[in-house]
Motif scaffolding. Structure first.
Motif, PDB file in Angstrom:
ATOM      1  N   THR A  18      22.239 -27.181  -4.422  1.00 22.21           N
ATOM      2  CA  THR A  18      23.579 -27.193  -5.282  1.00 22.21           C
ATOM      3  C   THR A  18      23.102 -26.868  -6.682  1.00 22.21           C
ATOM      4  OG1 THR A  18      25.109 -29.076  -5.837  1.00 22.21           O
ATOM      5  CG2 THR A  18      25.764 -27.426  -4.464  1.00 22.21           C
ATOM      6  N   VAL A  19      23.752 -25.310  -7.298  1.00 21.13           N
ATOM      7  CA  VAL A  19      22.931 -25.264  -8.900  1.00 21.13           C
ATOM      8  C   VAL A  19      24.992 -24.619  -9.491  1.00 21.13           C
ATOM      9  CG1 VAL A  19      22.693 -22.856 -10.028  1.00 21.13           C
ATOM     10  CG2 VAL A  19      21.805 -23.623  -7.685  1.00 21.13           C
ATOM     11  N   CYS A  20      24.337 -25.463 -10.715  1.00 24.83           N
ATOM     12  CA  CYS A  20      25.987 -25.383 -11.681  1.00 24.83           C
ATOM     13  C   CYS A  20      26.011 -24.240 -12.200  1.00 24.83           C
ATOM     14  CB  CYS A  20      25.387 -26.438 -12.794  1.00 24.83           C
ATOM     15  SG  CYS A  20      26.213 -26.524 -14.286  1.00 24.83           S
ATOM     16  N   SER A  21      27.456 -24.042 -11.904  1.00 23.31           N
ATOM     17  CA  SER A  21      27.711 -22.787 -12.382  1.00 23.31           C
ATOM     18  C   SER A  21      27.702 -22.553 -14.121  1.00 23.31           C
ATOM     19  CB  SER A  21      29.531 -22.348 -11.918  1.00 23.31           C
ATOM     20  OG  SER A  21      29.420 -22.145 -10.775  1.00 23.31           O
ATOM     21  N   LYS A  28      39.653 -25.893  -4.499  1.00 22.58           N
ATOM     22  CA  LYS A  28      39.249 -24.800  -3.579  1.00 22.58           C
ATOM     23  C   LYS A  28      37.897 -24.699  -2.698  1.00 22.58           C
ATOM     24  CE  LYS A  28      43.845 -23.149  -5.513  1.00 22.58           C
ATOM     25  NZ  LYS A  28      44.781 -23.263  -5.149  1.00 22.58           N
ATOM     26  N   SER A  29      38.399 -24.948  -1.122  1.00 23.45           N
ATOM     27  CA  SER A  29      37.968 -24.866  -0.261  1.00 23.45           C
ATOM     28  C   SER A  29      37.102 -23.806  -0.381  1.00 23.45           C
ATOM     29  CB  SER A  29      37.951 -25.262   0.705  1.00 23.45           C
ATOM     30  OG  SER A  29      38.999 -23.845   1.065  1.00 23.45           O
ATOM     31  N   GLU A  30      37.283 -22.466  -0.723  1.00 19.40           N
ATOM     32  CA  GLU A  30      36.826 -21.140  -0.698  1.00 19.40           C
ATOM     33  C   GLU A  30      36.123 -20.780  -2.291  1.00 19.40           C
ATOM     34  OE1 GLU A  30      40.607 -20.144  -2.310  1.00 19.40           O
ATOM     35  OE2 GLU A  30      39.823 -21.700  -0.528  1.00 19.40           O
ATOM     36  N   CYS A  31      36.096 -21.497  -2.564  1.00 20.88           N
ATOM     37  CA  CYS A  31      35.724 -21.171  -4.102  1.00 20.88           C
ATOM     38  C   CYS A  31      34.849 -22.763  -4.029  1.00 20.88           C
ATOM     39  CB  CYS A  31      36.700 -21.602  -5.345  1.00 20.88           C
ATOM     40  SG  CYS A  31      36.010 -21.845  -6.815  1.00 20.88           S
ATOM     41  N   ASN A  52      39.516 -20.723 -13.362  1.00 15.73           N
ATOM     42  CA  ASN A  52      41.103 -20.984 -13.409  1.00 15.73           C
ATOM     43  C   ASN A  52      41.241 -21.742 -12.238  1.00 15.73           C
ATOM     44  OD1 ASN A  52      40.810 -18.265 -14.797  1.00 15.73           O
ATOM     45  ND2 ASN A  52      39.959 -17.300 -12.172  1.00 15.73           N
ATOM     46  N   HIS A  53      40.700 -22.123 -11.114  1.00 14.60           N
ATOM     47  CA  HIS A  53      41.043 -23.401 -10.403  1.00 14.60           C
ATOM     48  C   HIS A  53      40.674 -24.871 -11.270  1.00 14.60           C
ATOM     49  CE1 HIS A  53      39.763 -19.849  -7.399  1.00 14.60           C
ATOM     50  NE2 HIS A  53      41.465 -19.450  -7.824  1.00 14.60           N
ATOM     51  N   PRO A  54      41.588 -25.692 -10.534  1.00 13.66           N
ATOM     52  CA  PRO A  54      41.226 -27.317 -10.988  1.00 13.66           C
ATOM     53  C   PRO A  54      40.600 -27.693 -10.481  1.00 13.66           C
ATOM     54  CG  PRO A  54      43.257 -26.904  -9.122  1.00 13.66           C
ATOM     55  CD  PRO A  54      43.401 -25.893  -9.906  1.00 13.66           C
ATOM     56  N   LEU A  55      39.799 -28.122 -11.224  1.00 17.62           N
ATOM     57  CA  LEU A  55      38.316 -29.397 -10.357  1.00 17.62           C
ATOM     58  C   LEU A  55      38.191 -30.554 -10.616  1.00 17.62           C
ATOM     59  CD1 LEU A  55      35.773 -27.717 -13.425  1.00 17.62           C
ATOM     60  CD2 LEU A  55      36.507 -26.726 -11.542  1.00 17.62           C
ATOM     61  N   ARG A  56      38.047 -30.921  -9.105  1.00 17.20           N
ATOM     62  CA  ARG A  56      38.086 -32.336  -9.429  1.00 17.20           C
ATOM     63  C   ARG A  56      36.732 -33.020  -9.528  1.00 17.20           C
ATOM     64  NH1 ARG A  56      35.759 -33.054  -4.127  1.00 17.20           N
ATOM     65  NH2 ARG A  56      34.913 -31.991  -2.632  1.00 17.20           N
ATOM     66  N   VAL A  57      36.103 -34.609  -9.523  1.00 12.99           N
ATOM     67  CA  VAL A  57      35.055 -35.716  -9.517  1.00 12.99           C
ATOM     68  C   VAL A  57      34.254 -35.253  -8.189  1.00 12.99           C
ATOM     69  CG1 VAL A  57      33.925 -37.290 -10.131  1.00 12.99           C
ATOM     70  CG2 VAL A  57      36.061 -36.929 -11.310  1.00 12.99           C
ATOM     71  N   PHE A  58      32.792 -34.816  -8.715  1.00 12.16           N
ATOM     72  CA  PHE A  58      32.544 -34.627  -7.412  1.00 12.16           C
ATOM     73  C   PHE A  58      30.607 -35.435  -7.924  1.00 12.16           C
ATOM     74  CE2 PHE A  58      28.895 -31.582  -6.048  1.00 12.16           C
ATOM     75  CZ  PHE A  58      29.072 -31.988  -3.513  1.00 12.16           C
ATOM     76  N   LYS A  59      30.115 -35.960  -6.789  1.00 11.05           N
ATOM     77  CA  LYS A  59      28.636 -36.800  -7.017  1.00 11.05           C
ATOM     78  C   LYS A  59      27.611 -36.075  -5.944  1.00 11.05           C
ATOM     79  CE  LYS A  59      26.257 -40.618  -7.850  1.00 11.05           C
ATOM     80  NZ  LYS A  59      25.990 -42.049  -7.268  1.00 11.05           N
ATOM     81  N   ALA A  60      26.936 -34.860  -7.018  1.00 14.64           N
ATOM     82  CA  ALA A  60      26.086 -33.952  -6.369  1.00 14.64           C
ATOM     83  C   ALA A  60      24.681 -34.571  -5.895  1.00 14.64           C
ATOM     84  CB  ALA A  60      25.979 -32.616  -6.979  1.00 14.64           C
ATOM     85  N   LYS A  61      24.199 -34.128  -4.724  1.00 14.08           N
ATOM     86  CA  LYS A  61      23.031 -35.120  -4.250  1.00 14.08           C
ATOM     87  C   LYS A  61      21.495 -33.857  -4.173  1.00 14.08           C
ATOM     88  CE  LYS A  61      25.125 -38.580  -1.515  1.00 14.08           C
ATOM     89  NZ  LYS A  61      25.273 -39.247  -0.040  1.00 14.08           N
TER      90      LYS A  61
END
Length: 259
Positions: free
Chosen positions: A63-66, A81-84, A49-58
């Motif tokens: 972290t786990v992909c939803s 969203k910081s809480e999501c 439901n929320h917008p997404l931004r580019v992120f480079k995971a290390k």
């Protein structure tokens, strides 16, 4: 000192009003323009439901992909969203909405962003493990695949076997009475309808995930993938699937998944 400051102080009468004007001019001249707020480009995905931004995971982020529920490494998208804590591999973000898979040739498979029929989990027909994220689904046959299983490599290599192993969509023993297929790596029986990797010349086969990739191969391919900025290599995807499935199996023993 600016020339206009000298002009204002020498040539302009220095009454109270003039001094106030000069003070205001100097104040305005000394002000730095406000920095424009940095706006990160956001994108939308039908799964969230929320917008997404580019992120480079290390790897250290753990972290786990939803979407595929595998370890998240490399290019990804993160909820703004910081809480999501919603995260997606770039490859999961770009998954096709429909695919024709060799394991199920009668019907195309449709990408679902949650388990079918309103359930909290589904069972993958490739590996017989639970999933609660994305799935490729056939509504006619009630057939489900983890998105990680749907794109497994058609052949892999093990350092302890001289030939490549080919992906099979059922065991070589399927349909044979009184015959079972035993994994050559762990020596456990594999159900005839499940996928596996197999060398026909040597009659050597393994589970599709837990025994498929040799550890040394996994390590080298993961290092190469990280250097190239890729989400994951075939071997690391298998390793990650194994880890995810082990976690689900443990959760199942605690009654978190339906039987």
């Amino acid at each position: 000192m600016p020339f206009w400051y000298i002009y204002l102080n020498i040539l302009v009468p220095q009454n109270t009003k003039t001094k106030l004007i000069i003070k205001n001019i100097l104040y305005m001249a000394s002000r730095k323009p406000k920095a424009k707020p940095v706006t990160r480009q956001s994108v939308r995905h039908q799964s969230h439901n929320h917008p997404l931004r580019v992120f480079k995971a290390k790897e250290d982020d753990e972290t786990v992909c939803s979407g595929c529920e595998l370890d998240l490494i490399g290019q990804a998208f993160k909820c703004t969203k910081s809480e999501c804590d919603y995260l997606l591999h770039k490859s999961c973000f770009d998954l096709p909405g429909e695919t024709n898979h060799k394991s199920h040739q009668d019907h195309p498979l449709t990408l679902l962003y949650s388990p079918p029929d309103g359930q909290s989990a589904y069972t993958c027909d490739a590996c017989d493990q639970y999933g609660s994220g994305f799935t490729y689904h056939c509504s006619n046959c009630k057939y489900n695949l983890h998105v990680g299983c749907a794109f497994l490599p058609e052949a892999i290599e093990r350092e302890d076997h001289e030939h490549p192993l080919t992906l099979l969509y059922c065991t070589p023993c399927k349909g044979r009475e009184d015959t079972t297929f035993v994994c050559s790596a762990c020596e456990e029986t594999i159900s005839e309808d499940l996928w596996g990797y197999y060398c026909i010349g040597c009659d050597y086969g393994t589970h599709v995930h837990s025994c498929a990739a040799y550890e040394d191969q996994e390590s080298s391919e993961e290092e190469e993938a990280e250097e190239e900025g890729e989400a994951s290599s075939p071997a690391s995807r298998i390793k990650s699937l194994m880890k995810a499935h082990t976690t689900r199996k443990h959760a199942d023993t605690e009654g978190l998944f339906p039987q």
